[in-house]
Scaffold this active site. Structure first.
Site: not given
Length: 391
Positions: A72, A201, A293, A297, A385
């Site tokens: 991704h 998100y 979550p 991580k 990220y």
């Protein structure tokens, strides 16, 4: 039984550490309280940072990951019915993440350990770590109804938050930092192709939602729910309807429905135990730290810990210097706290906080507007990220 490194726990951290040590010519024994089938089916994380992917490849555990993992190059943020894509490679010099479930990582590492590595003992319950502050720590364990002792030069506790390793560190030498969030995630697996090719998100007035995936044909989706929610109290149609509300956009995007095969609720907490070392006992992964979550991580922090330990022990073996071993806790904690910060920021920016004032809710939107309107702010999110450097 004797070994150089006794590893408690055959999750991804313990298994990867055994692999790294084997490649460095250092012997290790892995003790796992559960059976192999349980470990290979234990559902956990599914997002691998760039650094984690690189480590698995270098360790010889990347073949199936490269075939089946889903690279991704970004995520999508949704709020106020708008969509904004964060382009990871453009913001980080080419870094990305890969969707590849923890269960698959464990299967790959277990197969390698059994074929090429040292002892991997399933259904071997670690009972206690004795002599952690000495040069000869010992792990007492039970297997086949009998108690035995694993004598070690070093012990690494990769046995999770509820394991026994952390209990061997004297309480008077430790500090604990934690935060419990008043909500959780209702997570579902569904037999339907993901409705978007990257993770989504979503911040919504009704609460957070996440669109993720496990494969090209299996979707993984989450809803923010009150703390203590019973997953079975939600009917399948209710879950799909709520996901549609929270993921809705102004451009006509649609969420595909399918049969839900699994439901569970994940509590949300932040936790750090300092230090991560006592004598010759080292903590790694969830034994030392927990993150909510939202930032993806947890598994990646555990990988960073065991990479740091393997490098430090290899250096000590080659040079005789304990310098890097002595620095283990401080080295890991620098990365841990940055990941805690990132996960906290993502969590508090995207979730509806019980009792939040209109002022606080507008601040959430302002933070999202800042990310979508500033390359510097967007870069900070992309760097967090895709993962901070190991060591």
């Amino acid at each position: 039984m004797r070994t150089t490194v006794g590893i408690i726990g055959a999750g991804p951290a313990g298994l990867l550490l055994a692999r790294l040590l084997r490649n460095a010519g250092i012997d290790a024994v892995v003790l796992e309280s559960r059976d192999r089938a349980y470990v290979e089916q234990r559902q956990r994380a599914g997002i691998l940072e760039q650094g984690t992917v690189d480590v698995l490849r270098a360790a010889g555990a990347g073949q199936r990951l490269d075939r089946e993992g889903l690279r991704h190059d970004g995520i999508e943020l949704r709020f106020a019915r708008r969509r904004h894509r964060v382009d990871f490679p453009a913001l980080t010099g080419g870094r990305s993440v890969t969707v590849y479930a923890q269960t698959e990582v464990c299967k790959d590492l277990i197969a390698l350990q059994i074929e090429e590595g040292g002892p991997l003992l399933f259904e071997a319950e670690a009972l206690a770590v004795d002599g952690a502050g000495t040069d000869s720590p010992r792990v007492r364990f039970r297997r086949d109804g009998r108690e035995d002792v694993l004598e070690c030069d070093y012990v690494v506790g990769c046995d999770g938050f509820w394991g026994i390793a952390r209990k061997a560190i004297p309480a008077e030498t430790t500090r604990v930092f934690e935060r419990t969030y008043p909500f959780g995630w209702l997570g579902v697996l569904a037999d339907v192709a993901p409705s978007h090719d990257e993770l989504v998100y979503a911040r919504h007035d009704r609460g957070f939602a996440l669109l993720s995936m496990r494969s090209p044909t299996v979707s993984r989706l989450y809803l923010q729910v009150p703390e203590g929610t019973d997953a079975e109290a939600w009917a399948d149609d209710e879950i799909w309807a709520e996901l549609e509300r929270r993921l809705e956009t102004a451009d006509g995007w649609r969420l595909a429905r399918g049969p839900i095969t699994q439901k569970s609720v994940t509590p949300m907490r932040s936790y750090v135990h300092e230090p991560m070392r006592h004598g010759r006992l080292f903590l790694a992964g969830d034994a030392a730290h927990i993150v909510p979550p939202t930032g993806a991580k947890g598994l990646n922090l555990a990988v960073g810990d065991v990479v740091t330990f393997a490098r430090a022990l290899t250096y000590a073996t080659e040079t005789g210097s304990p310098e890097l071993l002595d620095a283990y806790s401080a080295t890991c904690l620098r990365r841990v706290w940055q990941a805690e910060r990132f996960s906290y920021d993502m969590t508090t920016m995207l979730h509806r906080l019980p009792g939040a004032t209109p002022f606080e809710e507008r601040l959430q939107l302002a933070r999202l507007e800042r990310i979508t309107g500033s390359r510097a702010a967007e870069t900070d999110l992309a760097e967090g990220y895709t993962g901070y450097p190991f060591g």
